[in-house]
Design an enzyme around this catalytic site. Structure first.
Site: not given
Ligand code: MN
Length: 257
Positions: A58, A61-62, A69, A73, A75, A79, A207
């Site tokens: 019924f 789903w996965n 990243h 997304h 950071d 990171h 970064h």
């Molecule tokens: Mn990143």
């Protein structure tokens, strides 16, 4: 209660529009490719558990396979080496995730030079026209690069001399991170730094300086062209991955119309 009712009423009346800044997440979503000898992230992948069949009659789903990243997304400070004592993605103050945002558009110069690096002077010029950068808010750096996001080769734009994508100069990254009151930098490219930023001093300055200052990065944004220059409310929703360095995120913008 009345305040939130006003907001809901304005959304229903289309006086506040919700703009989705998130790239669709699929196996073809471009991911960063680091050169040897560095390790790379995996592409996003769905693994079917069941689909209305004998494995689960019924339901569908996965399992998902993804890097932190991957795609649009966030950071977190943790990171980067410079931010390693800072918060992980589950520890971010929620006030960073629902915050004001402004848009700086350099897409005309990036069209002429994919290696364009934003300079302090460019931000000063923007501030003269639009006012100060928002205290506790985000700078969204529009480059027009989202137009390439459906095609990994054009998006990463690499040749024998490396990747050619726009970013921020080392001096400007340091100034934005340390001398302005913003909490993060959002970009349309695969990472907050330019494709050639490994050769800057320090390497990958966005970064280095942003995450080192306890601030955040946000990548692979789309639809920045649909935002006004100022007056945006950004809603960023990374998963609270305990100990995580980042997370795929749904990023929404609230815009007054
Ligand atoms: Mn990143």
């Amino acid at each position: 209660m009345a305040l939130l009712q006003d907001v809901l009423g304005a959304i229903r009346a289309n006086r506040i529009e919700i703009v989705d800044l998130t790239a669709p997440l699929s196996a073809s979503t471009p991911v960063l490719r680091l050169p040897e000898p560095f390790a790379n992230t995996i592409p996003f992948q769905l693994e079917e558990i069941s689909r209305y069949d004998e494995r689960g009659p019924f339901w569908y789903w996965n399992n998902i396979h993804t890097g932190e990243h991957t795609g649009t997304h966030l950071d977190a400070p943790r990171h980067w080496a410079s931010g390693q004592d800072g918060p992980d993605v589950a520890e971010l103050p929620l006030g960073m995730l629902v915050a004001p945002a402004v848009v700086l558009d350099a897409s005309d110069r990036v069209a002429e030079n994919p290696d364009f690096l934003l300079q302090i002077e460019d931000v000063r010029t923007w501030e003269k026209a639009n006012g100060a950068l928002p205290d506790g808010g985000w700078l969204l750096y529009r480059t027009g690069w989202d137009e390439r996001s459906g095609d990994a080769e054009r998006f990463l734009n690499a040749d024998d001399s490396g990747s050619h994508t726009p970013g921020v100069s080392a001096e400007c990254a340091r100034w934005l991170a340390e001398d302005t009151p913003i909490v993060g930098l959002g970009v349309e490219t695969v990472g907050t730094d330019a494709g050639g930023a490994g050769g800057l001093t320090p390497p990958f300055p966005c970064h280095h300086y942003f995450l080192g200052a306890g601030k955040c990065g946000l990548t692979q944004l789309q639809n920045l062209s649909r935002l006004p220059t100022t007056g945006v409310v950004l809603v960023v929703s990374p998963l609270p991955i305990v100990g995580g360095s980042g997370s795929p995120a749904r990023v929404l913008a609230l815009v007054e119309r």
